[in-house]
Design a protein around this motif. Structure first.
Motif, PDB file in Angstrom:
ATOM      1  N   SER A  18       0.140   3.004 -10.746  1.00  0.00           N
ATOM      2  CA  SER A  18       1.317   2.339 -11.302  1.00  0.00           C
ATOM      3  C   SER A  18       0.932   0.996 -11.907  1.00  0.00           C
ATOM      4  N   PRO A  19       1.400   0.695 -13.125  1.00  0.00           N
ATOM      5  CA  PRO A  19       1.101  -0.624 -13.708  1.00  0.00           C
ATOM      6  C   PRO A  19       1.506  -1.767 -12.790  1.00  0.00           C
ATOM      7  N   THR A  20       2.623  -1.606 -12.123  1.00  0.00           N
ATOM      8  CA  THR A  20       3.079  -2.636 -11.184  1.00  0.00           C
ATOM      9  C   THR A  20       2.041  -2.884 -10.108  1.00  0.00           C
ATOM     10  N   VAL A  66       4.998  -0.765  -5.141  1.00  0.00           N
ATOM     11  CA  VAL A  66       5.921   0.371  -5.188  1.00  0.00           C
ATOM     12  C   VAL A  66       5.202   1.628  -4.716  1.00  0.00           C
ATOM     13  N   PRO A  67       5.959   2.542  -4.111  1.00  0.00           N
ATOM     14  CA  PRO A  67       5.333   3.789  -3.665  1.00  0.00           C
ATOM     15  C   PRO A  67       4.794   4.583  -4.847  1.00  0.00           C
ATOM     16  N   ILE A 103       9.720  -5.448  -1.595  1.00  0.00           N
ATOM     17  CA  ILE A 103       9.460  -5.067  -2.982  1.00  0.00           C
ATOM     18  C   ILE A 103       9.943  -6.158  -3.926  1.00  0.00           C
ATOM     19  N   ILE A 104      11.111  -6.721  -3.661  1.00  0.00           N
ATOM     20  CA  ILE A 104      11.632  -7.806  -4.498  1.00  0.00           C
ATOM     21  C   ILE A 104      10.688  -9.000  -4.471  1.00  0.00           C
ATOM     22  N   GLN A 105      10.213  -9.381  -3.286  1.00  0.00           N
ATOM     23  CA  GLN A 105       9.271 -10.496  -3.172  1.00  0.00           C
ATOM     24  C   GLN A 105       7.963 -10.193  -3.899  1.00  0.00           C
ATOM     25  N   ASP A 106       7.477  -8.968  -3.751  1.00  0.00           N
ATOM     26  CA  ASP A 106       6.233  -8.577  -4.416  1.00  0.00           C
ATOM     27  C   ASP A 106       6.391  -8.577  -5.935  1.00  0.00           C
TER      28      ASP A 106
END
Length: 78
Positions: free
Chosen positions: A4-6, A15-16, A45-48
């Motif tokens: 995943s690019p993220t 993200v999973p 996830i929001i913090q990351d």
């Protein structure tokens, strides 16, 4: 290894990711339910994402990078 690019940007799992044979309805459903029902995971996830966003720089970073690449290509070998 991350796909995943993220996840690639921060070189960790934000993200999973499901890969190849893992992409089946049951696994997708489990991940979706987990994201919808686990407030702690959602907050993480929001913090990351906020951390990832800070690594990317200010708004317009892609345009600035493209501009620099074009300038380098146009100026030719040094």
């Amino acid at each position: 290894h991350f796909m995943s690019p993220t996840n690639l940007i921060v070189n960790s799992k934000i993200v999973p990711e499901l890969q190849k044979e893992e992409v089946i309805a049951d696994n997708i459903t489990k991940q979706a339910i987990r994201l919808l029902s686990d407030q702690n995971q959602r907050q993480q996830i929001i913090q990351d994402y906020q951390h990832m966003r800070s690594l990317l720089g200010s708004i317009g970073v892609c345009d600035r990078a493209a501009h620099e690449i074009l300038n380098t290509v146009r100026s030719g070998p040094q």
